[in-house]
Design an enzyme around this catalytic site. Structure first.
Site, PDB file in Angstrom:
ATOM      1  N   GLY A  61       0.725  -1.309   0.008  1.00 48.60           N
ATOM      2  CA  GLY A  61       0.169  -0.023  -0.001  1.00 48.60           C
ATOM      3  C   GLY A  61       0.662   1.157  -0.136  1.00 48.60           C
ATOM      4  N   ASP A  62       2.098   1.174   0.282  1.00 42.02           N
ATOM      5  CA  ASP A  62       2.981   2.411   0.097  1.00 42.02           C
ATOM      6  C   ASP A  62       4.337   2.052  -0.246  1.00 42.02           C
ATOM      7  OD1 ASP A  62       3.757   4.985   0.483  1.00 42.02           O
ATOM      8  OD2 ASP A  62       3.971   5.223   2.790  1.00 42.02           O
ATOM      9  N   LEU A  63       4.431   1.272  -1.145  1.00 41.86           N
ATOM     10  CA  LEU A  63       5.574   0.508  -1.356  1.00 41.86           C
ATOM     11  C   LEU A  63       6.611   1.290  -2.041  1.00 41.86           C
ATOM     12  CD1 LEU A  63       7.078  -2.131  -0.828  1.00 41.86           C
ATOM     13  CD2 LEU A  63       6.382  -3.251  -2.828  1.00 41.86           C
ATOM     14  N   TRP A  64       6.949   2.497  -1.799  1.00 40.82           N
ATOM     15  CA  TRP A  64       8.174   3.333  -2.669  1.00 40.82           C
ATOM     16  C   TRP A  64       9.554   2.853  -2.070  1.00 40.82           C
ATOM     17  CZ3 TRP A  64      11.447   7.716  -0.931  1.00 40.82           C
ATOM     18  CH2 TRP A  64      11.084   7.837   0.645  1.00 40.82           C
ATOM     19  N   ASN A  67      10.447   2.649   1.593  1.00 42.66           N
ATOM     20  CA  ASN A  67      10.182   1.842   2.711  1.00 42.66           C
ATOM     21  C   ASN A  67      10.636   0.213   2.231  1.00 42.66           C
ATOM     22  OD1 ASN A  67       8.683   3.551   3.974  1.00 42.66           O
ATOM     23  ND2 ASN A  67       6.663   3.179   2.931  1.00 42.66           N
TER      24      ASN A  67
END
Length: 278
Positions: free
Chosen positions: A183-186, A189
């Site tokens: 969900g926030d896999l930049w 991270n």
């Protein structure tokens, strides 16, 4: 400052600065365990949800590696310390395969049975079974309204995004079942350790698997081509997925406008233009 973690005395602790609403700390317990802590008394729910997401992602056999949660509660999240190393192509390929397995583990619906958070922004995790509608109503429109109300987007900007939303059924591609996504896999991270990659700071929920891949492309990630190739060995992607990257990136771009203001406005509008909104 922490004095103990899960009943074990804290031997040492060093402040690492801050991020969003929390302070960051590195320390060591009396038993030699290294730890990383986020402390934010006013945002206890967000940190508890982060721990829930790590547990949920970590349930998948041979899925994405996550740090062990040592303690959570009372506005504190304590994780095992992950010593970092240089990213390698082999580690990226292994992460791609593990990410595919995590996605394929699936979810009961789009959304999640827990409240959602992206940094300090609430995420509407109301369950849904039709991704284009769910993505528009529970990911894009709430942040579009927030950015408009804060003055970070003008009326014409809002209209441009709305043009994309009006075409979302056409743009979304083939229907897929809910995937178990980070969900926030930049790139920030992903921690690269000697034993491979570890993912942190999830906004985990049932979503579209292309959303995680689009986030990896948003700011770039080491050896990304190798990662994606390995991913597709386990879970081939639907035709035209690269054309849909910009659609999936609208959510993180809107979130960045909400968090950081107009500095991400141009990138958001450029993504809309690429999707046919002019």
């Amino acid at each position: 400052m922490l004095t103990e973690v899960a009943g074990v005395e804290v031997r040492s602790q060093t402040a690492l600065g801050s991020s969003h609403a929390w302070t960051l700390h590195r320390g060591e317990l009396a038993d030699g365990q290294g730890f990383f802590a986020k402390i934010a008394p006013g945002h206890s729910e967000a940190l508890d949800v982060e721990a829930t997401g790590l547990h949920w992602l970590g349930e998948v056999p041979n899925g994405v590696p996550v740090p062990e949660v040592l303690a959570t509660g009372a506005g504190t999240l304590v994780l095992e310390w992950i010593p970092e190393a240089r990213p390698s192509a082999d580690a990226a390929e292994e992460l791609g395969r593990r990410l595919a397995r995590t996605h394929l583990a699936g979810a009961e619906s789009f959304g999640a049975p827990w409240p959602g958070w992206l940094a300090t922004l609430p995420l509407d995790n109301t369950a849904g079974d039709h991704w284009p509608t769910w993505f528009a109503e529970h990911r894009l429109r709430p942040y579009l309204r927030r950015a408009r109300d804060a003055g970070s987007l003008h009326a014409q900007d809002v209209a441009t995004v709305e043009k994309v939303l009006g075409r979302i059924e056409h743009l979304a591609g083939p229907a897929e079942p809910p995937a178990r996504i980070h969900g926030d896999l930049w790139a920030g991270n992903i921690l690269w350790s000697r034993s491979g990659a570890v993912v942190i700071d999830p906004a985990a929920h049932g979503g579209h698997r292309e959303s995680d891949l689009a986030m990896l492309h948003l700011f770039g990630a080491p050896h990304l081509d190798r990662l994606v190739h390995a991913y597709t060995e386990i879970a081939p992607l639907a035709e035209g997925w690269r054309d849909r990257i910009a659609l999936h990136q609208l959510h993180p771009l809107l979130a960045h406008v909400c968090l950081f203001g107009t500095s991400y406005r141009a990138q958001l509008l450029q993504a809309c233009t690429g999707l046919g909104a002019r």
